[in-house]
Design a protein around this motif. Structure first.
Motif, mmCIF file in Angstrom:
data_model
loop_
_atom_site.group_PDB
_atom_site.id
_atom_site.type_symbol
_atom_site.label_atom_id
_atom_site.label_comp_id
_atom_site.label_asym_id
_atom_site.label_seq_id
_atom_site.Cartn_x
_atom_site.Cartn_y
_atom_site.Cartn_z
ATOM 1 N N VAL A 42 0.857 -1.191 0.000
ATOM 2 C CA VAL A 42 0.000 0.000 0.000
ATOM 3 C C VAL A 42 0.888 1.235 0.000
ATOM 4 O O VAL A 42 1.712 1.424 0.908
ATOM 5 C CB VAL A 42 -0.916 0.008 1.239
ATOM 6 C CG1 VAL A 42 -1.734 1.287 1.291
ATOM 7 C CG2 VAL A 42 -1.819 -1.216 1.238
ATOM 8 N N THR A 43 0.718 2.080 -1.002
ATOM 9 C CA THR A 43 1.515 3.301 -1.101
ATOM 10 C C THR A 43 0.714 4.484 -0.601
ATOM 11 O O THR A 43 -0.395 4.753 -1.079
ATOM 12 C CB THR A 43 1.961 3.559 -2.549
ATOM 13 O OG1 THR A 43 2.726 2.439 -3.012
ATOM 14 C CG2 THR A 43 2.818 4.815 -2.643
ATOM 15 N N ILE A 44 1.272 5.207 0.388
ATOM 16 C CA ILE A 44 0.703 6.469 0.875
ATOM 17 C C ILE A 44 1.827 7.495 0.883
ATOM 18 O O ILE A 44 2.735 7.445 1.704
ATOM 19 C CB ILE A 44 0.074 6.327 2.277
ATOM 20 C CG1 ILE A 44 1.024 5.642 3.255
ATOM 21 C CG2 ILE A 44 -1.234 5.553 2.205
ATOM 22 C CD1 ILE A 44 0.535 5.672 4.701
ATOM 23 N N GLY A 45 1.772 8.417 -0.066
ATOM 24 C CA GLY A 45 2.844 9.402 -0.168
ATOM 25 C C GLY A 45 4.164 8.731 -0.496
ATOM 26 O O GLY A 45 4.276 7.941 -1.433
ATOM 27 N N LYS A 46 5.185 8.996 0.333
ATOM 28 C CA LYS A 46 6.509 8.427 0.105
ATOM 29 C C LYS A 46 6.688 7.052 0.749
ATOM 30 O O LYS A 46 7.724 6.420 0.579
ATOM 31 C CB LYS A 46 7.584 9.374 0.639
ATOM 32 C CG LYS A 46 7.625 10.721 -0.072
ATOM 33 C CD LYS A 46 8.726 11.605 0.501
ATOM 34 C CE LYS A 46 8.793 12.939 -0.233
ATOM 35 N NZ LYS A 46 9.865 13.811 0.327
ATOM 36 N N ARG A 47 5.685 6.582 1.471
ATOM 37 C CA ARG A 47 5.819 5.321 2.185
ATOM 38 C C ARG A 47 5.093 4.188 1.483
ATOM 39 O O ARG A 47 4.032 4.391 0.885
ATOM 40 C CB ARG A 47 5.288 5.450 3.615
ATOM 41 C CG ARG A 47 6.134 6.404 4.445
ATOM 42 C CD ARG A 47 5.968 6.185 5.901
ATOM 43 N NE ARG A 47 6.020 4.789 6.285
ATOM 44 C CZ ARG A 47 5.358 4.303 7.323
ATOM 45 N NH1 ARG A 47 4.593 5.110 8.053
ATOM 46 N NH2 ARG A 47 5.463 3.034 7.650
ATOM 47 N N VAL A 48 5.680 2.995 1.571
ATOM 48 C CA VAL A 48 5.047 1.786 1.055
ATOM 49 C C VAL A 48 4.906 0.816 2.221
ATOM 50 O O VAL A 48 5.898 0.400 2.823
ATOM 51 C CB VAL A 48 5.863 1.134 -0.070
ATOM 52 C CG1 VAL A 48 5.168 -0.138 -0.556
ATOM 53 C CG2 VAL A 48 6.059 2.109 -1.226
#
Length: 580
Positions: A508-514
């Motif tokens: 799950v990608t949220i902004g710069k985080r996976v």
């Protein structure tokens, strides 16, 4: 004259009493103020709601004040499964017995989730009540009919229950060929499609080759003495048992492939928990087993139906000092957010639990002390799970503790038999903080705990915990604190892959985080968690992408709603071209 003399004396006495009272009151106010200033700010409010929820069951396991044999010490696990497919997780509690219990001993129990915060005992109706030395349980849809089945391990004969889809189960153990010899000591288990043929197979950990008729008694040998006190014997000094792998033949039957799959060529023995994971991200499921008093095992999947134990070379068999530990429970998550799955293992007292950080390239580093998890050597850990209790997007840790020797208290051996639970909050920088003192009344309770399973019982993003305690009521720990953070959860449905999607990797990608995790059976200590995959999202109000790599190799993207459960069906997403 008499009055003139007594009045001042009375006034003086009253004055002194009042001044003393004021001083006491002032001290109390100052103490309360100081306590308020130093008391930790609450981060959670976990309360045991088992009684209120009608979830009333006590696990019986060996003697209460004395344990003569090792069979009395391991306790039981719990399993979460939505057996009737109503969208709400139900609870199966494995029960045990005592040395002197006859055929009318306690039974394992199945509780139906009523959707309103309560549960109903449906054991008899469902036909899953078992008696004897129950150990653990795991869940998987072995026949791909859309209804999850249940496997229960024993010291004795194991049992496979086929879910008929009408609220009842059929014991198909003999037909399926997964009961064992009838005198094995099986512990943890997990369904896993190790050959990726679309049918889930079954990995079963075995503990000790135990026979109560010939077992030594407390004090009879070196392994029957702890800190100078005679105690039950083992596991050192007892004959180890070998782990078993059953291959699903697809016709309702399984084949024991333990030997030809290399499953018994291991350094470690005396194994307890089973946690499937694809540790090297090659698309093939591997298996980690926590083992007692010997090196733990990491079965590397060689893609040809065989496994190789790489625990020592990968760095997850021993601690950083190269010492074997008494492994009990295990759990898997990407705790540091680098996209690689890490392993946490609980161990015996006078030792620490162990956090193995995944370096990539097939190796791990013992990060226990660097992560702040090396403090509590006085506790003996069992069930453990990564779970994001506050939905801030960083997996936290729950650890269940309890000693094996009731004698530790009356002999003053530096430990307590009943011990508190531990809650570690993930700080998002590779470190954890012990926040049990700020997490509610459930973390002030003491018990000799064993099994642990996590689930979102009411589909509201709140993850609760079920804890099996030795000779005590099972606890239902519910977090009553509200958070502003968002969350998302997924139920996978395989079509070409196995129906549960066991082994599917979700990113799950949220902004710069996976955020990364996998669909898995088993894990913790001899238990099975809600197999729907949950992610805390923190302050994120949208998801940029959801990618699923299915067990058969297909990779797809899916849309997803936040603060909700999303069903991901294989073949219904948008295919992604990959290099693997």
């Amino acid at each position: 004259m008499r009055i003139e003399i007594e009045a001042p004396l009375a006034l003086t006495y009253t004055s002194h009493t009042l001044m003393g009272f004021l001083r006491v009151l002032l001290c109390a106010i100052l103490a309360a103020t100081a306590a308020a200033q130093t008391a930790p700010k609450p981060v959670a409010d976990f309360v045991d709601l088992a009684g209120k929820a009608g979830f009333n069951v006590t696990t019986t396991f060996g003697g209460k004040t004395e344990k003569k044999y090792i069979i009395e010490t391991t306790g039981t696990g719990v399993a979460i499964l939505d057996y009737d497919n109503d969208g709400y997780p139900d609870i199966y509690v494995v029960n045990g017995t005592t040395l002197d219990t006859k055929s009318d001993g306690p039974t394992s129990k199945l509780f139906h989730n009523n959707h309103d915060g309560t549960f109903s005992d449906v054991t008899d109706k469902a036909g899953v009540g078992l008696r004897g030395w129950g150990q653990g349980a795991c869940v998987g849809d072995y026949d791909n009919d859309g209804y999850d089945d249940l496997y229960v391990t024993f010291y004795g004969k194991n049992h496979l229950f086929h879910n008929r889809g009408n609220g009842t189960f059929e014991d198909v153990t003999d037909k399926a060929g997964v009961g064992g010899s009838g005198h094995d000591w099986s512990s943890g288990c997990a369904f896993v499609d190790y050959d990726r043929d679309g049918k889930v197979d079954l990995a079963v950990a075995h503990y000790v080759d135990f026979d109560i008729a010939t077992a030594p008694k407390p004090g009879e040998s070196q392994s029957c003495v702890w800190k100078g006190v005679p105690v039950m014997c083992g596991p050192r000094g007892l004959k180890p048992a070998r782990n078993v792998l059953y291959h699903n033949l697809g016709n309702g039957k399984f084949e024991d492939v333990s030997e030809k799959a290399g499953f018994q060529k291991t350094v470690g023995t005396y194994c307890l928990s089973v946690s499937p994971l694809d540790y090297d991200d090659d698309g093939w499921p591997d298996i980690y087993m926590a083992c007692d008093s010997t090196p733990s095992i990491l079965y590397h999947n060689k893609h040809d139906g065989t496994f190789e134990d790489v625990g020592i070379s990968a760095g997850v068999a021993l601690n950083e000092d190269g010492r074997e530990q008494a492994g009990m429970g295990s759990t898997v998550a990407d705790y540091d957010g680098n996209g690689k799955l890490d392993i946490f293992k609980t161990n015996f007292s006078d030792d620490t639990s162990t956090l193995y950080q995944n370096n990539g390239g097939g190796s791990f580093t013992d990060a226990t002390f660097a992560a702040g998890l090396g403090l509590h050597t006085q506790y003996l850990g069992w069930g453990t799970m990564f779970f994001d209790f506050d939905n801030d997007s960083w997996p936290d840790l729950l650890v269940i503790n309890g000693h094996v020797y009731p004698e530790v208290e009356r002999q003053h051996l530096g430990s307590d038999y009943e011990q508190p639970r531990l809650l570690y909050r993930n700080l998002g920088n590779g470190k954890f903080a012990d926040v049990g003192d700020a997490a509610g009344a459930a973390f002030q309770d003491r018990a000799s705990g064993r099994g642990l399973a996590i689930a979102d019982f009411w589909n509201d993003g709140r993850q609760s915990a079920v804890v099996a305690n030795m000779n005590a009521p099972v606890a239902l720990l519910v977090n009553q604190m509200k958070y502003a953070n968002h969350w998302v959860a997924f139920k996978t449905v395989g079509t070409k892959s196995n129906r549960d999607g066991l082994g599917a990797r979700i990113s799950v990608t949220i902004g710069k985080r996976v955020l990364v995790d996998e669909v898995r059976s088993g894990s913790s200590y001899d238990s099975n968690n809600d197999m729907r995959v949950h992610f805390g999202l923190g302050e994120a109000t949208k998801i940029d992408s959801v990618e699923v790599r299915w067990p058969n190799g297909l990779t797809e993207t899916f849309p997803a709603k936040i603060d909700a459960f999303n069903e991901l069906k294989e073949g219904a997403g948008t295919a992604v071209k990959t290099s693997k």
